[in-house]
Design an enzyme around this catalytic site. Structure first.
Site, PDB file in Angstrom:
ATOM      1  N   HIS A 126      -3.320  -8.579   1.860  1.00  0.00           N
ATOM      2  CA  HIS A 126      -1.975  -8.246   2.553  1.00  0.00           C
ATOM      3  C   HIS A 126      -1.096  -9.250   1.710  1.00  0.00           C
ATOM      4  CE1 HIS A 126       0.791  -7.811   5.734  1.00  0.00           C
ATOM      5  NE2 HIS A 126       0.406  -8.926   6.509  1.00  0.00           N
ATOM      6  N   ASP A 140       3.894  -5.896  -3.833  1.00  0.00           N
ATOM      7  CA  ASP A 140       3.517  -6.984  -4.378  1.00  0.00           C
ATOM      8  C   ASP A 140       3.499  -6.912  -5.902  1.00  0.00           C
ATOM      9  OD1 ASP A 140       2.023  -7.220  -1.442  1.00  0.00           O
ATOM     10  OD2 ASP A 140       2.825  -8.866  -2.116  1.00  0.00           O
ATOM     11  N   HIS A 169      -1.621   1.442  -0.469  1.00  0.00           N
ATOM     12  CA  HIS A 169      -1.014   0.926   0.639  1.00  0.00           C
ATOM     13  C   HIS A 169      -1.602   1.729   1.872  1.00  0.00           C
ATOM     14  CE1 HIS A 169       1.856  -0.138   3.581  1.00  0.00           C
ATOM     15  NE2 HIS A 169       2.237  -1.365   2.853  1.00  0.00           N
TER      16      HIS A 169
HETATM   17  C1  SDX Z   1       0.902  -5.681   1.887  1.00  0.00           C
HETATM   18  O1  SDX Z   1       0.730  -2.865   6.009  1.00  0.00           O
HETATM   19  C2  SDX Z   1       1.666  -3.566   5.371  1.00  0.00           C
HETATM   20  O2  SDX Z   1       2.737  -2.940   5.445  1.00  0.00           O
HETATM   21  C3  SDX Z   1       1.292  -4.801   4.226  1.00  0.00           C
HETATM   22  C4  SDX Z   1       2.635  -4.905   3.533  1.00  0.00           C
HETATM   23  C5  SDX Z   1       3.682  -5.484   4.186  1.00  0.00           C
HETATM   24  O3  SDX Z   1       4.947  -5.497   3.800  1.00  0.00           O
HETATM   25  O4  SDX Z   1       3.149  -6.275   5.295  1.00  0.00           O
HETATM   26  O5  SDX Z   1       3.238  -3.599   2.674  1.00  0.00           O
HETATM   27  C6  SDX Z   1       2.342  -5.800   2.290  1.00  0.00           C
HETATM   28  O6  SDX Z   1      -0.087  -6.147   2.225  1.00  0.00           O
HETATM   29  C7  SDX Z   1       0.974  -4.529   0.517  1.00  0.00           C
HETATM   30  C8  SDX Z   1      -0.396  -4.396   0.113  1.00  0.00           C
HETATM   31  C9  SDX Z   1      -0.892  -5.603  -0.771  1.00  0.00           C
HETATM   32  N1  SDX Z   1      -2.260  -5.589  -1.081  1.00  0.00           N
HETATM   33  C10 SDX Z   1      -2.736  -5.157  -2.312  1.00  0.00           C
HETATM   34  O7  SDX Z   1      -1.972  -4.965  -3.324  1.00  0.00           O
HETATM   35  C11 SDX Z   1      -4.134  -5.385  -2.612  1.00  0.00           C
HETATM   36  C12 SDX Z   1      -4.692  -4.158  -3.275  1.00  0.00           C
HETATM   37  N2  SDX Z   1      -4.662  -2.868  -2.382  1.00  0.00           N
HETATM   38  C13 SDX Z   1      -5.869  -2.502  -1.572  1.00  0.00           C
HETATM   39  O8  SDX Z   1      -6.638  -3.820  -1.051  1.00  0.00           O
HETATM   40  C14 SDX Z   1      -5.475  -1.658  -0.727  1.00  0.00           C
HETATM   41  O9  SDX Z   1      -4.766  -0.723  -1.189  1.00  0.00           O
HETATM   42  C15 SDX Z   1      -4.804  -2.011   0.798  1.00  0.00           C
HETATM   43  C16 SDX Z   1      -5.537  -3.063   1.312  1.00  0.00           C
HETATM   44  C17 SDX Z   1      -3.423  -2.346   0.548  1.00  0.00           C
HETATM   45  C18 SDX Z   1      -4.941  -0.493   1.799  1.00  0.00           C
HETATM   46  O10 SDX Z   1      -6.211  -0.501   1.836  1.00  0.00           O
HETATM   47  P1  SDX Z   1      -6.557   0.680   2.713  1.00  0.00           P
HETATM   48  O11 SDX Z   1      -5.935   1.148   3.710  1.00  0.00           O
HETATM   49  O12 SDX Z   1      -8.079   0.743   2.962  1.00  0.00           O
HETATM   50  O13 SDX Z   1      -6.580   1.790   1.615  1.00  0.00           O
HETATM   51  P2  SDX Z   1      -6.641   3.507   1.688  1.00  0.00           P
HETATM   52  O14 SDX Z   1      -7.591   3.875   2.945  1.00  0.00           O
HETATM   53  O15 SDX Z   1      -5.315   4.247   1.488  1.00  0.00           O
HETATM   54  O16 SDX Z   1      -7.605   3.618   0.273  1.00  0.00           O
HETATM   55  C19 SDX Z   1      -7.941   5.049   0.055  1.00  0.00           C
HETATM   56  C20 SDX Z   1      -8.813   4.733  -1.317  1.00  0.00           C
HETATM   57  C21 SDX Z   1     -10.043   3.883  -1.045  1.00  0.00           C
HETATM   58  O17 SDX Z   1     -11.132   4.483  -1.637  1.00  0.00           O
HETATM   59  P3  SDX Z   1     -12.206   5.394  -0.783  1.00  0.00           P
HETATM   60  O18 SDX Z   1     -12.922   4.785   0.456  1.00  0.00           O
HETATM   61  O19 SDX Z   1     -11.371   6.662  -0.414  1.00  0.00           O
HETATM   62  O20 SDX Z   1     -13.259   5.666  -1.927  1.00  0.00           O
HETATM   63  O21 SDX Z   1      -8.205   4.192  -2.402  1.00  0.00           O
HETATM   64  C22 SDX Z   1      -9.109   2.913  -2.595  1.00  0.00           C
HETATM   65  C23 SDX Z   1      -9.795   2.559  -1.504  1.00  0.00           C
HETATM   66  O22 SDX Z   1     -10.856   1.720  -1.669  1.00  0.00           O
HETATM   67  N3  SDX Z   1      -8.109   2.080  -3.003  1.00  0.00           N
HETATM   68  C24 SDX Z   1      -8.026   1.317  -4.210  1.00  0.00           C
HETATM   69  C25 SDX Z   1      -6.963   0.436  -4.111  1.00  0.00           C
HETATM   70  N4  SDX Z   1      -6.294   0.588  -2.866  1.00  0.00           N
HETATM   71  C26 SDX Z   1      -7.149   1.566  -2.379  1.00  0.00           C
HETATM   72  N5  SDX Z   1      -8.983   1.414  -4.975  1.00  0.00           N
HETATM   73  C27 SDX Z   1      -8.659   0.534  -6.452  1.00  0.00           C
HETATM   74  N6  SDX Z   1      -7.392  -0.361  -6.236  1.00  0.00           N
HETATM   75  C28 SDX Z   1      -6.739  -0.391  -5.288  1.00  0.00           C
HETATM   76  N7  SDX Z   1      -5.822  -1.314  -5.153  1.00  0.00           N
END
Ligand code: SDX
Length: 434
Positions: free
Chosen positions: A269, A368, A310
């Site tokens: 996050h 971020d 996201h």
């Molecule tokens: C913030 O919620 C908000 O609004 C948060 C925020 C705010 O202003 O409050 O916007 C701030 O937290 C932004 C996010 C910052 N975090 C990161 O940058 C960390 C890296 N990102 C990931 O951890 C991830 O993208 C999340 C946690 C942000 C979202 O996770 P989700 O909801 O589980 O993502 P998803 O379901 O859309 O993922 C789809 C697929 C998954 O793979 P499968 O299960 O389909 O095989 O994409 C993969 C995920 O594993 N994936 C990634 C990835 N993000 C998602 N793979 C590699 N690298 C990534 N960054």
């Protein structure tokens, strides 16, 4: 604002019965199935870990169009607010639903000025932390500790009391954040200066020196103001949902904000801005980008590409667009346009956006990805990035905290679960004891 119930949906259950669910209509042609009657009427619960399809509340504060990559605060596009308004004007918009009158006084300016100092005794509290404690740990502890100074005179059912608590928290967060930074550095704390704007004051309290009075340069302050406006709110993200959940039991507001700080600190996050810089430092050169992309795709590897992806945005995060621009302008102003980390970030973005895995999973840069580069250019140390995010997001947390008290559907949060553990056991021993 009660969404209109226009029609119903029918749920056909395994036993052949049919349960009608009212449909609620929101803005932007969004709809929700009202499942509040589901468990009582059918014994079924809805299973949705992470709330990917569940609306936890109604809200009129912020709207994200994840498909288009649009973000609105009370209907205003966030880029317009970042380009034309101050942070406290945006705070007023998020809290009251309207921008302050053009040319008129912003009531928040005066209110914040009268509450920006913290109780002198709180300074002692810092001495309990190790000098090298992470400033997010210090912020979480000190904002929670403020509840011990104000809890007695707070009646949550009184709107004036709630407004005063919100003002106190909004006013004191930059002071506490700057104190955490100064404590880490072994520097004397700097008292707030009421002649300065909210953001200037924050920078002043961080960087002023007894030996050399600090004058912030306008380009840096404006860049920081934009960063903070972009981070002010974002619907029901993890930390905002945490604040709402804590507030639902009528917990002390300072404690609710401390809970929000704790949730935001997570690298998935708000901690991602710090993690992006650490990731770029680990990648070092463009030649190493493919190695890290492979790691990010490998399900056996917990590594994720920080600053990408996201839950809601399946397009470019509009805040990342603005921050990329801010980063470029600021680095040019500072004579750092060739900054190697910025160039590496641009290259990483280009490669990732053309990678089939990222395209198929709709993973784009989020807020971020560039914010850390802007903060680093502003001379803010890595371990203060998420603290800055927390100071900005406090405005949004408080907007939601205020909103839930006016929500006729407001209830204590108590989710159901799908129990999969052992069924009742030991009955035979009870029987044998009888
Ligand atoms: C913030 O919620 C908000 O609004 C948060 C925020 C705010 O202003 O409050 O916007 C701030 O937290 C932004 C996010 C910052 N975090 C990161 O940058 C960390 C890296 N990102 C990931 O951890 C991830 O993208 C999340 C946690 C942000 C979202 O996770 P989700 O909801 O589980 O993502 P998803 O379901 O859309 O993922 C789809 C697929 C998954 O793979 P499968 O299960 O389909 O095989 O994409 C993969 C995920 O594993 N994936 C990634 C990835 N993000 C998602 N793979 C590699 N690298 C990534 N960054």
């Amino acid at each position: 604002m009660a969404p209109k119930t226009q029609k119903t949906a029918q749920l056909h259950l395994p036993d052949g019965s049919v349960h009608e669910l009212p449909v609620l209509n929101g803005a932007f042609q969004k709809h929700a199935l009202d499942i509040r009657s589901l468990y009582k009427a059918t014994g079924f619960t809805a299973y949705d870990p992470g709330y990917t399809s569940t609306a936890s509340c109604k809200s009129a504060i912020t709207y994200i169009d994840g498909a288009k990559g649009d973000l609105y605060y009370r209907g205003y596009p966030v880029k317009k607010l970042a380009d034309h308004n101050t942070f406290l004007e945006v705070a007023h918009l998020l809290w009251e639903g309207e921008l302050p009158e053009a040319g008129g006084k912003n009531p928040l300016e005066e209110a914040v000025r009268s509450h920006s100092m913290v109780h002198e005794q709180l300074r002692e509290f810092f001495k309990g932390f190790r000098r090298d404690a992470h400033p997010m740990a210090i912020l979480m502890g000190t904002v929670g500790a403020l509840s011990s100074f104000y809890h007695e005179d707070l009646n949550l059912h009184n709107e004036d009391d709630r407004d005063l608590a919100a003002i106190r928290i909004l006013a004191k967060m930059p002071t506490l954040a700057a104190m955490a930074y100064r404590y880490n550095k072994g520097l004397p704390f700097v008292y707030p200066c009421n002649e300065l704007s909210y953001v200037e004051n924050f920078v002043y309290m961080m960087f002023d020196m007894p030996t050399q009075p600090y004058k912030a340069d306008d380009v840096r302050v404006k860049a920081l103001e934009k960063v903070m406006i972009l981070h002010a709110d974002h619907e029901q993200n993890a930390s905002t949902s945490t604040v709402r959940m804590a507030a639902s039991s009528h917990a002390d507001p300072f404690g609710c904000i401390a809970a929000g700080v704790a949730s935001l600190w997570g690298p998935a996050h708000g901690g991602a801005n710090e993690a992006v810089l650490r990731m770029l430092a680990a990648i070092q050169t463009p030649e190493n980008i493919p190695i890290f992309l492979e790691k990010a795709k490998d399900k056996a590897d917990p590594f994720k590409l920080m600053g990408f992806g996201h839950r809601v945005y399946k397009n470019y995060d509009p805040r990342a667009h603005v921050l990329k621009e801010v980063c470029h302008t600021l680095l040019k102003h500072l004579g750092l346009a060739q900054d190697p980390l910025f160039k590496l970030a641009l290259e990483l973005e280009k490669v990732a956006l053309n990678d089939p895995y990222f395209i198929e999973k709709k993973l784009y840069p989020n807020v971020d990805f560039y914010s850390g580069l802007v903060l680093q250019a502003l001379g803010i140390p890595l371990n203060m990035f998420t603290v800055l995010f927390a100071v900005a997001r406090t405005t949004g947390w408080l907007a939601h905290w205020k909103e839930l008290f006016d929500d006729e559907d407001f209830k204590i949060g108590r989710p159901q679960q799908l129990y999969v553990g052992p069924e009742a056991r030991g009955r035979d021993c009870e029987e044998s004891e009888e």
